[in-house]
Every structure is written in structure tokens, then in C-alpha cells.
Design an enzyme around this catalytic site. Sequence first.
Site, PDB file in Angstrom:
ATOM      1  N   HIS A 140       1.054  -1.055  -0.133  1.00 20.52           N
ATOM      2  CA  HIS A 140       0.161   0.248  -0.105  1.00 20.52           C
ATOM      3  C   HIS A 140       0.955   1.080   0.257  1.00 20.52           C
ATOM      4  CE1 HIS A 140      -2.708   3.055   1.970  1.00 20.52           C
ATOM      5  NE2 HIS A 140      -3.675   2.231   1.244  1.00 20.52           N
ATOM      6  N   ASP A 217       3.143  -4.690   8.074  1.00 16.22           N
ATOM      7  CA  ASP A 217       1.786  -3.945   7.718  1.00 16.22           C
ATOM      8  C   ASP A 217       0.603  -4.886   7.948  1.00 16.22           C
ATOM      9  OD1 ASP A 217      -0.255  -2.561   7.095  1.00 16.22           O
ATOM     10  OD2 ASP A 217       0.474  -1.769   5.316  1.00 16.22           O
ATOM     11  N   GLN A 220      -4.410  -5.162   6.762  1.00 15.74           N
ATOM     12  CA  GLN A 220      -5.492  -6.293   6.412  1.00 15.74           C
ATOM     13  C   GLN A 220      -5.579  -7.399   6.951  1.00 15.74           C
ATOM     14  OE1 GLN A 220      -8.033  -4.695   4.304  1.00 15.74           O
ATOM     15  NE2 GLN A 220      -7.024  -3.008   3.594  1.00 15.74           N
ATOM     16  N   LYS A 243     -10.442  -0.669  10.291  1.00 17.57           N
ATOM     17  CA  LYS A 243     -10.491  -1.736   9.585  1.00 17.57           C
ATOM     18  C   LYS A 243     -10.914  -2.993  10.465  1.00 17.57           C
ATOM     19  CE  LYS A 243      -7.224  -0.388   6.086  1.00 17.57           C
ATOM     20  NZ  LYS A 243      -8.014   0.535   5.322  1.00 17.57           N
ATOM     21  N   CYS A 381      -4.861   2.695  -3.580  1.00 17.15           N
ATOM     22  CA  CYS A 381      -3.680   3.191  -3.073  1.00 17.15           C
ATOM     23  C   CYS A 381      -2.567   2.252  -3.042  1.00 17.15           C
ATOM     24  CB  CYS A 381      -4.007   3.420  -1.531  1.00 17.15           C
ATOM     25  SG  CYS A 381      -5.083   4.782  -1.488  1.00 17.15           S
TER      26      CYS A 381
END
Length: 423
Positions: A140, A217, A220, A243, A381
Site C-alpha cells: 500500500h 503492515d 488487512q 478496519k 492506493c
Amino acid sequence: MSAVAGMAASATLPEAGMTLDVQRIREDFPVLRQQVHGKPLVYLDNAATSQKPKAVVEAMERYYLTGNANVHRGIHVLSEQATEAFEGARATVARFFNVGDVREIVFVRGATEGINLVAHSFARPRLTVGDEILISEMEHHSNIVPWQMICQETGARLRVVPINDDGELRLDEFERLLSPRTRLVSIVHVSNALGTINPVKQVIRMAHERGVPVLVDGAQAAPHLPVDVQSLDCDFYVCSGHKLFGPTGIGVVFGKARHLEAMPPYQGGGDMILSVTFEKTIYNEAPLKFEAGTPHIAGAIGLGAAIDYISRVGLDRIAAYEGELLTYAADAISTISGVRIIGTAKEKAGILSFVLNGVHAHDIGTILDQEGIAIRTGHHCAQPVLQRFSVPATARASVAFYNTRDEIDSLVKAIHKATELFG
Ligand code: 7TS
């Protein structure tokens, strides 16, 4: 437990051991009970932001209506209760990620701010001309741009691990690119554009064998998979509350204590200090050293409530249910003529990106919206990874544990409609 911290456990949640009862779960998400353009809302844009169970909104409301005060300062009852609730949320986050020491959890605004914090406070002081930061081709923008900025300032170089045609990380290339100049690996756990689950445990082990720290990261991944930072042995793990069925404006950085202790503060201000004179300021210890100013107290409380909620549903159960839903969706969508699924990794979570021959992704999005179906279209993104697949945009359906097979059927029907309209 204070009145603010005490979460009203939802009566509609299934007990542990039972299979996931989606219809009952949906009752906890009032936003899903509405019509859009005269059709039942089908919310499949969970990778952008997920919906919030009532328990989250109620916890935040309770704080604002009955317990609002600033934290870490007052000696009055409300302030003590707010501090207890805020720090209780930190402990909840720590348990969720199996963090050993609650002081390893720093509250930030979201994954983006988390990565910027690590870039500024951890990476920048260690970088010099010719050093390298290693990321992957499926990142991202928030795991690309902060590193470019730091590289520009320090003369370090950003290197990129390529992916294969299924959207899987090339581990052979990763091994080759890990060099004596590599100072940090920063890699996504689950790709927001492809859905690929990266083998982060293996990546971390390979990097650590060469003494290289790793940031993961998890924006998600955290909503879809159980995450255990001690088992992963990552140096940093970041995610966004919104999220994770919590509010916007709150996120988390996990950092190993020895890193956080050695890192300079990210921002200066109140709460991050022990004492200030005009000559010298002594900083607070981690995590408060990284939390300058009044934090997002209600946000942290809401995130704690969200984690309580999904922990009761069970991340293992969520992962299993969503895995079936994703396979069901992928099987149905891939049979539609002209469809190409972007991201066909063996290990995937949450996300189904596709393009349709002769139909622009934005047109698919518009037609689906007319059917009450919310998806995201565009580059998500993550422009470099779309360039890798030679597409400017995809249509992306992203699921959560409250989505159903019926909703996937509606999606498939609406895509058929798009092919008829444009075919
Ligand atoms: N990392 C990944 C993998 C993401 O998917 C996102 C947001 C971020 C970082 C940044 O999170 P933020 O909360 O700080 O903005 N991804 C998306 C998306 O896919 N659609 O909208 C936002």
C-alpha cells in the site's frame, strides 16, 4: 472494572464452539439493515473500512455521556476512570496480538501513522548513504511513501522484492535482495489489492538470520486472521482500528520493548515527558513517549470494544468462514466470461480483485452501486502492484465475517448485468 471500561457483551453472539451464526451477528450491525437505491445494502468494501457492531458505538457513547475526562493527569474520579478505560484498551490490544508486555503497544491514528512513526524514530537515525530498506511490490502507498521520504533525507535506497503472476512474494528474490546494506524489511501481511497472505513468519526468520529487523503492515490481516506477534517474532506490527470494526482515528503500533526504549520520540508535547525546563526535557518511557498530546481516548475504548467483540466470535472461526466465502465468490466470479481475477495466490484473505474485459472498473462500481452493492474501484492506493499486472484499476470486493453467500450471489448477478450492459 469502571463503568466506562465495562463492555456490555452482546447477547446475540454465538458461544464459543458453535459455528458462526451470521444472521445473528448481522443484528449487531444496524448499518447493514438498510436499502440503497431501493435494494438491500450489500457491503463489500470492508478493506476500505469495516462496519461497527453496536457494542463499539455504545462503549464510546458511554464514555462520552458518563465518563468523559482526560487521561494520565487528573486525580478526580472521572479522570481516573478514563485512564483506567484507556489503559484497559491497551491491555486488550496487547492480549489480542499476544504481546508480552503492554508497554509494547503504542496508540497512533492508524497504520499510516504507525509506519511513519517507525520510519522517523527507528529507521531514520540508523540510516546512512547506501543503506537499504526492503519492501515488496504489493505494498500500500503508506508502506512505500514514508520510506521514500526517509531515503531522500538520508541517502538510503529503497529496494523492492518482486511478486509472481499469482501475486505471491518471490522468496528467492527476497533472499537475494537481503544484503549487508539492508537495515529494515517492511512488508505487508495481507495485500489490500490482491488479498495475498504473505509468509511473514518465514520472511522474518530469513531477515533475522541476517540481523535485519522487520516491520509488518497488518492493516488487512488483523481483521481476518489470528495474529501472534511473539510467534511471528516481528520487530514492529501496525494496524488500523477502523478496519478492525473499531472507530476511525485510532491505530496501533506493536514494537519490541528494546526498540521502543532506544527510539527517540516521534512528536513533542504533553504526556510524552517526565519533566520540562527551558534547558532540558526528560522524556517519558514507552509507550507514552510516543503519544504526545491528548490521545483519542474514545477511539481506544471503541477499539477495545471491537476487539472484545471479534474475540468472542473468534478469529479462527472468522478466518475459516471467510475462507469459504472467498472461495465461493472466486469460483462464481471466475466463471463469468471476460472476468480476470487479479491476485490468485494460494493463500488469500478477505479480498477479491477483478477486471472485466471492455468494462472500466469505475463503470462496474457504478452499476453495482445501483444494485445496492458497495465495492471499491480504482488503484486501492497500491498503484505499483496494479502496474505489475498492467491494469490501471480493478473492481475489489472485500468481505467481512458478517457477509453472506446470498450477498455474493447478488454480487455475481450484478456483475452479469454489467457484462450484459457493456458486452
Ligand atoms: N496498509 C494497508 C495494507 C492498507 O490496506 C491500508 C489502507 C493502510 C496500510 C493504511 O491504513 P490507514 O487506516 O492508515 O489509511 N487500505 C485501504 C484500502 O485498501 N482502501 O481504503 C484504504
